[in-house]
Design an enzyme around this catalytic site. Structure first.
Site, PDB file in Angstrom:
ATOM      1  N   HIS A   1      -4.625 -17.396   0.436  1.00 25.70           N
ATOM      2  CA  HIS A   1      -3.240 -17.148   0.823  1.00 25.70           C
ATOM      3  C   HIS A   1      -2.477 -18.412   1.219  1.00 25.70           C
ATOM      4  O   HIS A   1      -1.273 -18.341   1.487  1.00 25.70           O
ATOM      5  CB  HIS A   1      -3.199 -16.113   1.945  1.00 25.70           C
ATOM      6  CG  HIS A   1      -3.501 -14.734   1.453  1.00 25.70           C
ATOM      7  ND1 HIS A   1      -4.787 -14.302   1.221  1.00 25.70           N
ATOM      8  CD2 HIS A   1      -2.691 -13.707   1.104  1.00 25.70           C
ATOM      9  CE1 HIS A   1      -4.755 -13.060   0.772  1.00 25.70           C
ATOM     10  NE2 HIS A   1      -3.507 -12.676   0.694  1.00 25.70           N
ATOM     11  N   GLY A  14       4.367  -2.942  -9.378  1.00 24.89           N
ATOM     12  CA  GLY A  14       4.182  -1.697  -8.647  1.00 24.89           C
ATOM     13  C   GLY A  14       5.418  -1.297  -7.879  1.00 24.89           C
ATOM     14  O   GLY A  14       5.856  -0.137  -7.927  1.00 24.89           O
ATOM     15  N   THR A  15       6.019  -2.249  -7.173  1.00 26.06           N
ATOM     16  CA  THR A  15       7.228  -1.987  -6.396  1.00 26.06           C
ATOM     17  C   THR A  15       8.383  -1.575  -7.306  1.00 26.06           C
ATOM     18  O   THR A  15       9.144  -0.647  -6.995  1.00 26.06           O
ATOM     19  CB  THR A  15       7.617  -3.235  -5.587  1.00 26.06           C
ATOM     20  OG1 THR A  15       6.528  -3.600  -4.729  1.00 26.06           O
ATOM     21  CG2 THR A  15       8.846  -2.986  -4.730  1.00 26.06           C
ATOM     22  N   GLY A  71       7.194  -6.757  -7.321  1.00 28.78           N
ATOM     23  CA  GLY A  71       6.505  -6.914  -8.589  1.00 28.78           C
ATOM     24  C   GLY A  71       6.419  -5.601  -9.339  1.00 28.78           C
ATOM     25  O   GLY A  71       7.195  -4.670  -9.087  1.00 28.78           O
ATOM     26  N   THR A  83       6.949 -12.295  -8.051  1.00 31.87           N
ATOM     27  CA  THR A  83       5.502 -12.476  -8.066  1.00 31.87           C
ATOM     28  C   THR A  83       5.209 -13.957  -8.216  1.00 31.87           C
ATOM     29  O   THR A  83       5.821 -14.643  -9.044  1.00 31.87           O
ATOM     30  CB  THR A  83       4.804 -11.707  -9.205  1.00 31.87           C
ATOM     31  OG1 THR A  83       3.438 -12.117  -9.272  1.00 31.87           O
ATOM     32  CG2 THR A  83       5.450 -11.938 -10.548  1.00 31.87           C
ATOM     33  N   ILE A  84       4.268 -14.457  -7.417  1.00 31.30           N
ATOM     34  CA  ILE A  84       3.878 -15.855  -7.585  1.00 31.30           C
ATOM     35  C   ILE A  84       3.112 -16.029  -8.890  1.00 31.30           C
ATOM     36  O   ILE A  84       3.012 -17.150  -9.397  1.00 31.30           O
ATOM     37  CB  ILE A  84       3.042 -16.372  -6.399  1.00 31.30           C
ATOM     38  CG1 ILE A  84       1.674 -15.700  -6.341  1.00 31.30           C
ATOM     39  CG2 ILE A  84       3.778 -16.227  -5.083  1.00 31.30           C
ATOM     40  CD1 ILE A  84       0.700 -16.359  -5.370  1.00 31.30           C
ATOM     41  N   ASP A  85       2.582 -14.931  -9.449  1.00 36.67           N
ATOM     42  CA  ASP A  85       1.753 -15.027 -10.653  1.00 36.67           C
ATOM     43  C   ASP A  85       2.561 -15.279 -11.925  1.00 36.67           C
ATOM     44  O   ASP A  85       1.990 -15.615 -12.962  1.00 36.67           O
ATOM     45  CB  ASP A  85       0.944 -13.742 -10.843  1.00 36.67           C
ATOM     46  CG  ASP A  85       0.039 -13.442  -9.653  1.00 36.67           C
ATOM     47  OD1 ASP A  85      -0.335 -14.394  -8.936  1.00 36.67           O
ATOM     48  OD2 ASP A  85      -0.270 -12.258  -9.424  1.00 36.67           O
ATOM     49  N   LYS A 101       0.805  -1.218   0.000  1.00 34.33           N
ATOM     50  CA  LYS A 101       0.000   0.000   0.000  1.00 34.33           C
ATOM     51  C   LYS A 101       0.841   1.272   0.000  1.00 34.33           C
ATOM     52  O   LYS A 101       0.300   2.361   0.197  1.00 34.33           O
ATOM     53  CB  LYS A 101      -0.908   0.017   1.236  1.00 34.33           C
ATOM     54  CG  LYS A 101      -1.936  -1.098   1.269  1.00 34.33           C
ATOM     55  CD  LYS A 101      -2.812  -0.972   2.502  1.00 34.33           C
ATOM     56  CE  LYS A 101      -3.865  -2.061   2.546  1.00 34.33           C
ATOM     57  NZ  LYS A 101      -4.732  -1.942   3.737  1.00 34.33           N
TER      58      LYS A 101
END
Length: 372
Positions: A286, A118-119, A116, A139-141, A76
């Site tokens: 999660h 954004g970071t 990821g 990222t796990i994605d 955030k």
């Protein structure tokens, strides 16, 4: 040259492999150069609050296998658009200069960012402001462009596969249809890989819009073959033909505010009146992020950590470490994230599943349907 001071932070969602990267980065940096490492807690929030810990051999011993991050995570905190309170009112401000002042105060020479899109967008923006930055994709994605694989993905696939295996036995025992919702947002990599490995009968991914009738056809086909149970694996961001992704909630104070969720329940509800089976759904949530890191992700993380240390040693900044054709390399942030304005969180193009690619065709050849 004096001792180099290297700061590390882990931003965005947690992922198995973050600790393995920290472990490897600390050891590789110490073996390659005279240096000191610190870690900012809770990502960019720690950078803004100047909240950090020392990272040395003792602090990082025994963390290689552990999921999560010893530096903790926050998804955030965009310091180029950060919520602060002024005169009792919450306002958005660019506080990146305060963060830079903190780094200068502590004598930080290099900022190593694990995260990821954004970071890493903020990492790119700090690099544009003169900070020596090295990015390590997380990222796990597995949906970051410019790298073949991200750590955390293999672990997530293993967890989903294990759960699909477990659900098979209970589905068969009761002759049920079970819909399993997995992470991935708008990319179907986890669902596709785990769906094949876990013998799902139906795989629903965002890249291939599905129809309820296509799912019903598969269930009835299995019934006719004497297989009166069905496992449906669905990515949280999958889309029905003519519809849109199911949004679970919107988190207003997050740079990536939309949270997908609820599609498994929606599909289960629609199927109940269309098939003769009891229909249940399961949201893995999660669970996919937790627990120990898989051996493959530990090795990949070690490769990322060591390559990042090499870039730091050689003074190569403003880049993200990447894996291409099984070789470690690096790529400019702009190639990964686009050339947007300061603080922009959009990416240059996410890596998504090719609907006509090899793995989709493999799944179809095995009798799996995408209900398209």
């Amino acid at each position: 040259m004096g001792k180099k001071k290297i700061a590390v932070l882990t931003g965005g969602g947690d992922a198995p492999g973050l600790n393995a990267v920290i472990y490897s980065l600390v050891r590789a940096c110490h073996s390659m150069m005279d240096c000191e490492l610190i870690g900012y807690k809770f990502g960019y929030r720690g950078l803004y609050n100047n909240d950090f810990i020392s990272l040395d051999h003792d602090r990082t011993t025994g963390i290689l296998h552990k999921g999560g991050s010893i530096l903790y995570n926050s998804n955030k905190d965009n310091l180029f658009d950060y919520t602060v309170e002024e005169n009792g009112v919450s306002v958005k401000k660019d506080v990146s200069d305060e963060a830079i002042a903190n780094m200068k105060k502590e004598g930080v020479d290099v900022l190593c960012v694990l995260g990821g899109d954004g970071t890493l967008t903020s990492a790119r923006d700090f690099a544009r402001k003169g900070i020596n930055v090295v990015g390590i994709p997380k990222t796990i994605d597995n949906d970051l462009s410019s790298t073949d694989a991200t750590y955390g993905f293999d672990t997530a696939v293993n967890i989903v596969t294990e759960n699909l295996d477990r659900l098979h036995t209970t589905a068969e025992s009761h002759h049920r249809v079970i819909v399993v919702e997995v992470m991935g947002r708008s990319a179907g990599w986890i669902c596709l890989h785990a769906g094949i490995a876990g013998s799902a009968d139906v795989i629903l991914i965002p890249e291939i819009p599905y129809s309820i009738s296509g799912i019903v056809n598969k269930i009835e086909e299995r019934d006719s073959f004497g297989r009166p149970f069905t496992i449906i694996a669905v990515t949280e961001g999958a889309v029905e033909k003519g519809g849109s992704a199911v949004i679970g909630k919107v988190v207003e104070d997050s740079p990536d505010s939309v949270r997908f969720g609820g599609i498994a329940a929606q599909i289960a509800h629609k199927l109940e009146s269309l098939v003769r089976h009891e229909v249940r759904y399961c949201v893995l949530g999660h669970i996919q992020r937790g627990g120990d890191t898989s051996p493959a992700d530990r090795i990949l993380s070690a490769r990322y950590g060591v390559k990042a240390a090499e870039l730091i040693k050689d003074g190569i900044f403003g880049n993200m470490v990447c894996l291409r054709n099984n070789k470690m390399g690096y790529v400019k942030f702009e190639e990964v994230l686009g050339d947007g304005k300061m603080g922009e969180t959009s990416v240059g193009g996410a890596k998504i599943v090719n609907p006509n690619g090899e793995l989709v065709n493999v799944a179809k050849a095995l009798g799996i349907t995408f209900a398209d």
